[in-house]
Design a protein around this motif. Structure first.
Motif, mmCIF file in Angstrom:
data_model
loop_
_atom_site.group_PDB
_atom_site.id
_atom_site.type_symbol
_atom_site.label_atom_id
_atom_site.label_comp_id
_atom_site.label_asym_id
_atom_site.label_seq_id
_atom_site.Cartn_x
_atom_site.Cartn_y
_atom_site.Cartn_z
ATOM 1 N N LEU A 66 -14.603 24.377 -11.919
ATOM 2 C CA LEU A 66 -13.903 25.481 -11.276
ATOM 3 C C LEU A 66 -13.079 26.293 -12.265
ATOM 4 N N GLY A 67 -12.761 25.729 -13.425
ATOM 5 C CA GLY A 67 -11.918 26.425 -14.378
ATOM 6 C C GLY A 67 -12.660 27.338 -15.328
ATOM 7 N N ARG A 68 -13.978 27.409 -15.229
ATOM 8 C CA ARG A 68 -14.734 28.213 -16.179
ATOM 9 C C ARG A 68 -14.497 29.708 -15.934
ATOM 10 N N ASP A 69 -14.745 30.526 -16.960
ATOM 11 C CA ASP A 69 -14.471 31.959 -16.867
ATOM 12 C C ASP A 69 -15.359 32.640 -15.835
ATOM 13 N N TYR A 70 -16.657 32.280 -15.802
ATOM 14 C CA TYR A 70 -17.565 32.891 -14.841
ATOM 15 C C TYR A 70 -17.441 32.165 -13.512
ATOM 16 N N LYS A 71 -16.964 32.860 -12.490
ATOM 17 C CA LYS A 71 -16.690 32.210 -11.212
ATOM 18 C C LYS A 71 -17.931 32.010 -10.366
ATOM 19 N N ILE A 109 -22.010 39.346 1.122
ATOM 20 C CA ILE A 109 -20.693 38.747 1.313
ATOM 21 C C ILE A 109 -20.392 37.671 0.284
ATOM 22 N N ASN A 110 -21.430 37.058 -0.299
ATOM 23 C CA ASN A 110 -21.156 36.019 -1.295
ATOM 24 C C ASN A 110 -20.623 36.589 -2.602
ATOM 25 N N ALA A 111 -20.632 37.920 -2.755
ATOM 26 C CA ALA A 111 -20.093 38.551 -3.962
ATOM 27 C C ALA A 111 -18.602 38.845 -3.834
ATOM 28 N N ALA A 112 -18.047 38.732 -2.633
ATOM 29 C CA ALA A 112 -16.637 39.072 -2.426
ATOM 30 C C ALA A 112 -15.720 38.197 -3.269
ATOM 31 N N TYR A 113 -16.079 36.930 -3.449
ATOM 32 C CA TYR A 113 -15.275 36.028 -4.277
ATOM 33 C C TYR A 113 -15.428 36.368 -5.757
ATOM 34 N N ALA A 114 -16.654 36.656 -6.186
ATOM 35 C CA ALA A 114 -16.904 36.951 -7.598
ATOM 36 C C ALA A 114 -16.169 38.207 -8.050
ATOM 37 N N TYR A 115 -16.064 39.198 -7.157
ATOM 38 C CA TYR A 115 -15.383 40.441 -7.488
ATOM 39 C C TYR A 115 -13.870 40.365 -7.289
ATOM 40 N N GLY A 116 -13.408 39.277 -6.712
ATOM 41 C CA GLY A 116 -11.971 39.146 -6.471
ATOM 42 C C GLY A 116 -11.527 37.704 -6.631
ATOM 43 N N ASN A 117 -11.234 37.068 -5.499
ATOM 44 C CA ASN A 117 -10.803 35.676 -5.502
ATOM 45 C C ASN A 117 -11.023 35.094 -4.111
ATOM 46 N N ALA A 118 -10.448 33.926 -3.867
ATOM 47 C CA ALA A 118 -10.624 33.298 -2.562
ATOM 48 C C ALA A 118 -10.045 34.158 -1.443
ATOM 49 N N ASP A 119 -8.943 34.846 -1.733
ATOM 50 C CA ASP A 119 -8.329 35.719 -0.720
ATOM 51 C C ASP A 119 -9.253 36.874 -0.336
#
Length: 306
Positions: A66-71, A109-119
């Motif tokens: 989870l700590g890697r740069d690419y989410k 919708i699965n890109a929403a986290y990659a472009y931002g965060n969990a929020d």
């Protein structure tokens, strides 16, 4: 397939949340390692203390640590709703390719986290279904599934269809093949459970079938982890702490174990179901009709009412 908050809740419930016990100390230490507090954390403590219905967003990434740069993207998105009065827990899957608009931009919708965060992922789901996820999020990665299933001694699952699939390249020098037959019960180790829950292209229902198999594994892991002995399983606890991130506090976990435990024995499954369309640069997407959105909205709203 991803591990979930339900497993932690089950373990705490088993321990009787005795704060003086060594088992609870170890579980508390595990939860502390996973926590990333948010503005929602204290509000949720009040919700769970008052025994009100609570919902969480389960996010699963396929990126390893989870700590890697690419989410990466969240290929699993599931709303977990727990109602202590109705004594029900509902898992509602959202297809990863669901078409949504985020900040004026159309995307899956699965890109929403990659472009931002969990929020931002939570906001995308809330806007899509017009619901409020009042409990927070649980983010988990694919890498921990094998170790977790092995740590609980494997899981028993009835296959809903017949198929053959290959295992993960990273787990052996050569790929293993696994065959499953509809209606037959399998005792799966971690590698087999991963292959079972990951297969998508051979399923007549595509990603929707994969979602249902993910839910079966979650239920099976919860069932096998719900024992006092599991509470002292260092391998399992280490796997949880290394592969899960959440804004759920230790207090809320304890409240859930004390006040919501009867709801964990009645787990219902649901999923948002759309139609496949080609969107050019976006590729194949799932478009949700308003009637289907309304159906799922009403189902979640009903589960969130006393």
């Amino acid at each position: 397939m991803r591990v979930t908050i339900l497993v932690l809740i089950g373990l705490l419930a088993c321990a009787g949340v005795a704060t003086a016990s060594y088992g609870y100390y170890k579980m508390n230490r595990t939860i502390s390692k996973m926590q990333k507090t948010s503005a929602m954390t204290k509000k949720v403590d009040k919700i769970t203390a008052s025994k009100s219905p609570v919902s969480y967003l389960l996010l699963g990434t396929d990126t390893g640590d989870l700590g890697r740069d690419y989410k990466g993207r969240t290929d699993t998105m599931m709303i977990i709703t727990i109602n202590p009065d109705k004594k029900t827990t509902t898992m509602t899957s959202v297809a990863r390719d669901t078409l949504v608009t985020v900040n004026g931009q159309q995307m899956k919708i699965n890109a929403a986290y990659a472009y931002g965060n969990a929020d931002s992922a939570m906001e995308a789901v809330e806007n899509l279904l017009n619901v409020k996820i009042n409990g927070g999020y649980v983010l988990a990665n694919m890498g921990g599934l094998i170790k977790m299933v092995d740590a609980v001694g494997g899981v028993d699952v009835v296959s809903p269809l017949t198929f053959t699939t290959e295992g993960d390249d990273t787990q052996a020098d050569s790929k293993s093949q696994y065959s499953f037959f509809k209606g037959q019960t399998y005792h799966m180790d971690g590698s087999e459970a991963l292959a079972f829950s990951r297969m998508r292209h051979e399923d007549p229902d595509g990603d929707y079938g994969r979602q249902r198999r993910q839910q079966l594994i979650i239920q099976a892991v919860l069932k096998h982890s719900a024992s006092v002995g599991t509470l002292f399983n260092d391998t399992l606890l280490n796997t949880l702490s290394n592969n899960i991130q959440t804004d759920v506090s230790t207090s809320s976990m304890k409240n859930l174990a004390l006040n919501y435990r009867d709801a964990f024995g009645n787990v219902k499954q649901d999923q948002l179901h759309g139609t496949t369309q080609d969107m050019g640069d976006l590729g194949s997407v799932e478009v949700m009709s308003q009637s289907e959105i309304n159906r799922v909205h009403n189902a979640i709203t009903d589960e969130m009412s006393k």
